[in-house]
Design an enzyme around this catalytic site. Structure first.
Site: not given
Length: 317
Positions: A38, A117
């Site tokens: 992920h 992110h």
């Protein structure tokens, strides 16, 4: 666990596809159990206070970061990093699905694209794609699935540039979406890369695959994640490729109540519960079956070996 099952879990993780039994070489990849990571490229997030937080972050965080960078940025970084190992190390550890979230950095007037992110990466998308190509050249019977998604601030020109870059890097390794995706067929034709693309441009390029669904539970407790996935399994699996993302999601309340911890602390403490759930899964075409299982800090866990072992169920049919 049977001896055969142990042997699948103990295959060399850098070449596990190459060592699968012949019967599994004829199974479509979307019916195999495949390990994934992920937010694959967060191991190189920019620690510099000159780097902005990404555009998806809450306004309150953007304001705090603007006026209190030296205090806020370390917290952002330790809760944004989802993988501690670089792309080649992840592939060596067994990862064959990569979750690639791509953006143009704000106030960057070049055409370079980055991953993000929380903040943006220091390495470009093209650099990472070339590293994947180098790894594939050294592992000619391994196949990777690259999911390009969550695009941030890309216009049509940049989408076209990204598609062309992907073609130029992987060339004949790119698998058209019309192909049968058994390992045997892919090996015979020299295909090693399946690219899914979360944008309408996919319809204009036969080497791009439709976006791969990603089950995200949005939970910060492992037990709640398992409960949510069991509910989803009851409704049946999607056709084709799909991902069960066992990545936990921390909220602001959790972060504030655990000021000395990090995402890695949370993930590693909950892996025993998550891996027990993974061990109970089965790959295949039936409604309750899984396909790709993606997680955080994969190279530091036994997720890949656990997922690979699940393919034993397909041999017992």
């Amino acid at each position: 666990m049977s001896e055969v099952n142990r042997s699948l879990g103990e295959l060399p993780t850098d070449s596990w596809m190459s060592h699968l039994p012949e019967a599994l070489q004829e199974v479509p990849l979307f019916h195999l159990a495949i390990p994934g990571s992920h937010n694959t490229v967060t191991y190189c997030l920019d620690k510099s206070i000159r780097s902005p937080v990404d555009l998806t972050q809450p306004d309150v965080l953007k304001k705090l970061d603007k006026y209190m960078k030296p205090v806020v940025r370390p917290f952002v970084h330790k809760w944004a990093v989802t993988q501690g190992s670089n792309i080649k190390q992840q592939l060596d550890s067994g990862v064959r699905y990569c979750d690639l979230r791509i953006a143009r950095r704000p106030r960057n007037h070049s055409k370079d694209l980055y991953f993000y992110h929380g903040v943006y990466t220091t390495v470009t998308v093209e650099t990472v794609l070339k590293e994947i190509r180098e790894w594939l050249d050294a592992h000619p019977r391994e196949v990777v699935i690259l999911s390009f998604s969550h695009f941030q601030d890309l216009d049509e020109e940049l989408h076209n540039l990204l598609v062309e870059t992907t073609k130029n890097v992987f060339v004949s390794k790119l698998c058209p979406r019309t192909e049968s995706v058994t390992l045997r067929n892919l090996w015979n034709k020299g295909y090693q890369v399946i690219v899914s693309y979360e944008h309408g441009i996919v319809s204009f390029h036969d080497h791009l695959w439709m976006h791969i669904p990603y089950w995200w539970a949005n939970k910060c407790k492992a037990e709640a994640l398992v409960e949510e996935f069991e509910r989803r399994k009851g409704r049946g699996r999607p056709d084709g490729f799909f991902v069960a993302g066992i990545n936990l999601t921390e909220d602001l309340k959790y972060i504030c109540s655990h000021p000395t911890e990090s995402l890695k602390d949370l993930v590693m403490s909950t892996y025993p519960v998550l891996l027990r759930w993974v061990e109970a899964q089965r790959p295949g075409p039936s409604g309750g079956c899984i396909n790709i299982v993606a997680g955080d800090f994969v190279a530091e866990s036994r997720l890949a070996q656990t997922v690979i072992s699940l393919n034993e169920h397909l041999l017992n049919k």
